[in-house]
Design a protein around this motif. Sequence first.
Motif, PDB file in Angstrom:
ATOM      1  N   GLN A 192      -7.480   0.274   3.293  1.00 28.42           N
ATOM      2  CA  GLN A 192      -8.378   1.348   2.876  1.00 28.42           C
ATOM      3  C   GLN A 192      -7.924   1.986   1.554  1.00 28.42           C
ATOM      4  OE1 GLN A 192      -8.550   3.981   6.281  1.00 28.42           O
ATOM      5  NE2 GLN A 192      -9.904   2.603   7.407  1.00 28.42           N
ATOM      6  N   LEU A 193      -7.563   1.128   0.604  1.00 25.92           N
ATOM      7  CA  LEU A 193      -7.070   1.627  -0.678  1.00 25.92           C
ATOM      8  C   LEU A 193      -8.171   2.239  -1.538  1.00 25.92           C
ATOM      9  CD1 LEU A 193      -4.598  -1.218  -1.729  1.00 25.92           C
ATOM     10  CD2 LEU A 193      -4.229   0.736  -0.220  1.00 25.92           C
ATOM     11  N   ASP A 194      -9.428   1.852  -1.269  1.00 24.17           N
ATOM     12  CA  ASP A 194     -10.531   2.366  -2.076  1.00 24.17           C
ATOM     13  C   ASP A 194     -11.344   3.418  -1.337  1.00 24.17           C
ATOM     14  OD1 ASP A 194     -11.536   0.664  -0.194  1.00 24.17           O
ATOM     15  OD2 ASP A 194     -12.871  -0.419  -1.538  1.00 24.17           O
ATOM     16  N   GLY A 195     -10.743   4.065  -0.358  1.00 23.01           N
ATOM     17  CA  GLY A 195     -11.437   5.120   0.377  1.00 23.01           C
ATOM     18  C   GLY A 195     -11.739   6.319  -0.494  1.00 23.01           C
ATOM     19  N   ASN A 217      -2.025 -13.409   0.796  1.00 17.51           N
ATOM     20  CA  ASN A 217      -2.274 -11.972   0.686  1.00 17.51           C
ATOM     21  C   ASN A 217      -3.363 -11.729  -0.358  1.00 17.51           C
ATOM     22  OD1 ASN A 217      -1.964  -9.159   1.000  1.00 17.51           O
ATOM     23  ND2 ASN A 217      -0.497  -9.092  -0.681  1.00 17.51           N
ATOM     24  N   GLN A 218      -4.601 -11.928   0.025  1.00 12.50           N
ATOM     25  CA  GLN A 218      -5.724 -11.744  -0.886  1.00 12.50           C
ATOM     26  C   GLN A 218      -5.908 -10.261  -1.235  1.00 12.50           C
ATOM     27  OE1 GLN A 218      -8.289 -14.083  -2.271  1.00 12.50           O
ATOM     28  NE2 GLN A 218      -6.389 -15.251  -2.032  1.00 12.50           N
ATOM     29  N   LEU A 219      -6.107  -9.982  -2.518  1.00 10.47           N
ATOM     30  CA  LEU A 219      -6.191  -8.594  -2.971  1.00 10.47           C
ATOM     31  C   LEU A 219      -7.337  -7.828  -2.317  1.00 10.47           C
ATOM     32  CD1 LEU A 219      -5.386  -8.867  -6.781  1.00 10.47           C
ATOM     33  CD2 LEU A 219      -4.069  -7.664  -5.033  1.00 10.47           C
ATOM     34  N   GLN A 220      -8.515  -8.409  -2.300  1.00 11.01           N
ATOM     35  CA  GLN A 220      -9.662  -7.691  -1.745  1.00 11.01           C
ATOM     36  C   GLN A 220      -9.506  -7.468  -0.249  1.00 11.01           C
ATOM     37  OE1 GLN A 220     -12.823 -10.201  -3.426  1.00 11.01           O
ATOM     38  NE2 GLN A 220     -13.439  -8.466  -4.683  1.00 11.01           N
ATOM     39  N   PRO A 255      -7.856   1.607  -6.646  1.00 11.11           N
ATOM     40  CA  PRO A 255      -7.191   0.352  -7.008  1.00 11.11           C
ATOM     41  C   PRO A 255      -7.901  -0.415  -8.125  1.00 11.11           C
ATOM     42  CG  PRO A 255      -8.471   0.056  -5.003  1.00 11.11           C
ATOM     43  CD  PRO A 255      -8.587   1.507  -5.372  1.00 11.11           C
ATOM     44  N   TYR A 256      -7.175  -0.738  -9.167  1.00 10.78           N
ATOM     45  CA  TYR A 256      -7.643  -1.667 -10.181  1.00 10.78           C
ATOM     46  C   TYR A 256      -6.938  -3.001  -9.897  1.00 10.78           C
ATOM     47  CZ  TYR A 256      -9.439   2.381 -12.700  1.00 10.78           C
ATOM     48  OH  TYR A 256     -10.127   3.517 -13.050  1.00 10.78           O
ATOM     49  N   SER A 266       0.835  -1.201   0.000  1.00  5.38           N
ATOM     50  CA  SER A 266       0.000   0.000   0.000  1.00  5.38           C
ATOM     51  C   SER A 266       0.869   1.250   0.000  1.00  5.38           C
ATOM     52  CB  SER A 266      -0.946   0.010   1.208  1.00  5.38           C
ATOM     53  OG  SER A 266      -0.226   0.105   2.427  1.00  5.38           O
ATOM     54  N   GLY A 267       2.070   1.151   0.561  1.00  4.90           N
ATOM     55  CA  GLY A 267       3.005   2.271   0.492  1.00  4.90           C
ATOM     56  C   GLY A 267       3.533   2.489  -0.903  1.00  4.90           C
ATOM     57  N   TRP A 268       3.742   1.388  -1.647  1.00  6.96           N
ATOM     58  CA  TRP A 268       4.191   1.522  -3.036  1.00  6.96           C
ATOM     59  C   TRP A 268       3.209   2.341  -3.852  1.00  6.96           C
ATOM     60  CZ3 TRP A 268       6.086  -4.022  -4.801  1.00  6.96           C
ATOM     61  CH2 TRP A 268       7.310  -4.292  -4.170  1.00  6.96           C
ATOM     62  N   ARG A 269       1.919   2.079  -3.681  1.00  8.34           N
ATOM     63  CA  ARG A 269       0.948   2.781  -4.536  1.00  8.34           C
ATOM     64  C   ARG A 269       0.847   4.256  -4.142  1.00  8.34           C
ATOM     65  NH1 ARG A 269      -3.315   5.003  -1.246  1.00  8.34           N
ATOM     66  NH2 ARG A 269      -3.045   3.844   0.677  1.00  8.34           N
ATOM     67  N   CYS A 270       1.401   4.641  -2.968  1.00  7.67           N
ATOM     68  CA  CYS A 270       1.373   6.051  -2.548  1.00  7.67           C
ATOM     69  C   CYS A 270       2.504   6.865  -3.158  1.00  7.67           C
ATOM     70  CB  CYS A 270       1.467   6.150  -1.022  1.00  7.67           C
ATOM     71  SG  CYS A 270      -0.009   5.599  -0.140  1.00  7.67           S
TER      72      CYS A 270
END
Length: 209
Positions: free
Chosen positions: A116-119, A106-109, A126-127, A85-89
């Motif tokens: 909270q990637l889809d907040g 490590n399930q994606l959903q 997230p795609y 999640s830090g990478w996507r930031c």
Amino acid sequence: MPEGQRRTFMGYRRPDGKVGTRNYVAIISSVNCSASTVRAIQQRFGPEVMRAYPNVDGVIGLTHKSGCGMRTGSAAVEQLQRVLSGWRCILILGAYLLVGLGCESNQLQDMIQAMQLDGAQQWKQPYFLTLQENHGVAHTVAEGARIVGELLPQVNDVQREEVPISELKLALQCGGSDGWSGITSNPGLGFCVDELVRQGGTAVFERDP
């Protein structure tokens, strides 16, 4: 340094006000099992394709060697999710796609919900897709390339603008000391950091224990 006298650079202003020095689309693996698929999707976007998107610096794949055979809900899984999640930031990323296998610990959903990637406050939504739901590598690569292809025009809409150097955040990591470190690299980086801070920027240091 007074604001009116600060040096500037050409950066990408993000919706949250922060600034990136580059503008990439990232493909991130949730597990080591999807790493080769991530690379295959990335290879679909070579120089010939990217010429149509002059404001995008490229499509990059971010992979790792974990995510499988871990106890669900363990501290190790939580740590991996925090890292991903830090990478996507990272501010050089204008958009990202998560790629998993489907049966990994490590399930994606679960990660999207836990981190909270889809907040609503997240400007990068997230795609995601998995190999198992897309019936194997070939179909996953095709679907991943389609998603990235749809993201590229959006990321390309962002253009460089002049911003003050105070927007820069420079991270430094010890590369392993040798006989020349104290004579060359350390003073050079020290001078760079001093100038950056003088201009109102930020530096973050990491040191070996």
